[in-house]
Design a protein around this motif. Sequence first.
Motif: not given
Length: 492
Positions: A138-139, A135, A99, A142, A120, A122, A82-83, A96
């Motif tokens: 974004s998960r 947040h 990521d 991904v 993954y 998440g 997670h960036s 976001q």
Amino acid sequence: MQENTDNNKPVVAVAGATGFIGRALLPALKSHCRLICLTRSAVNEEDSACGLDVSWRQCDLFSLNDIEQVLCGADYAYYLVHSMMPSARLTQGSFQDMDLILADNFARAAALTGVKQIIYLGGLVPRDQGKLSRHLDSRLEVEKTLGSYGVPVTAIRAGIIVGANGSSFSIITHLVERFKIMVLPRLMLSLTHPIALSDIIKILCYCLGRKETYNRSFDVGGPDVMTYQDMIKQTAEVMGHKPRIFTVPTILPFLTSWFLSFFMKAPKALVIPLVESLQHDMVAENRVLQKQMNLTGISFKQAVKMALIKDQGDAAAIKPPKVKKNQSPEKKVPNVRSVQRLPLPPGKDAHWVARHYSQWLPSFFKGLVRVKVDRDGSCHFYFSFMKNKSLLDLSFSEDRSFNDRPIYYITGGLMAHLNRLPHPGRLEFRGVLQNKHTLVAIHDYVPTLPWFIYNLTQAQLHLWVMHNFRRHLLLNEFTGKLREREGQEEGF
């Protein structure tokens, strides 16, 4: 994890091996697998092997070429990245988008190298609660991106993971330690579904190689559902504290973020997205995977007790080799990374956006800037009054480019230092999320301007240009949809 009937252990790559989850996962996998542990730090070849079944490989996840090399030979891969933290001295762009480009790189490389499964970790996705926080959104992006190139993905969706050194749990324990009186916003009355670190590790190991988990997502959680406020109270009880807690109708999220960042010494880049997620109830709706495993889980209080043992897992930890001084030049070089998300007009691809940008830029600057495009697609940028000295030279890489990902390497010009970093500076245009968006990314760029002046001038100019190019593409997208609708009406 399934029994391995073959004499040869499967080769498993772990992206995020040095993180909170990765450090706990590696010892659990070691007896069943041969591990490829990914780290961004420099690794000496003589120190890279930590035993027969564990090797560390340096990998910059922003480099597709790097990931292709380190995943070569891997059967399975864990993606625990997670960036939220800056990845260069100057990072322009949202977490976001960072990521998203990392996940797209990993998915492409996994498909090219024949990885059989990506697992993954998440976040829980709340149902029917309107717009997701950045947040959580974004998960989910991904998760979708990792599966967009054909490699089966198993997505484990979890809330707060209770374990030593976990970011969210560390904020809670620091609050309890520092404050005898707490004034909490009503957001802290949202429901959360914590899970113990040891339970997450069991779940991640269980999914490895199980085809019935391919291309599926699973909500997971511990046996206790509670509010964030109750979680603080129970943590305080375990720690032997008795804080007085008051709830107020509202505290603006940015004030809550500022407070936590300032008093907890936590980076804003980490705290702000987590605070935004408090608006949602984060509860695992159907823990079908845990039922299959017969995993009832560890209670929250017991998980807290285990997490507070500071040396938990250190004896079994698989640590990366130490990096010698001066082996990470990127830490000293004033480098830039910029990732901007743009719309993609209907029927177009990232290659079209790249070509269109070179045509649009001179018209936007109204004769101040000119762009020369070679037959091979390479571009040279000039001030109109400077005929011979280019500002920037971008060489098109035909070997590394696709229609949905043209890439240009920075090979010259007055505005760029060359050969200062392990990876060359580059500009790429990348279609993501099934060509819904284009990411325009600059990586490993080292400007020639003094750093202070660059931040005030060229860096701001780049963001302004990207903002206007985004507006231009939105207008192009609207016009394209309008023409498409007119064509349908004529056909009718």
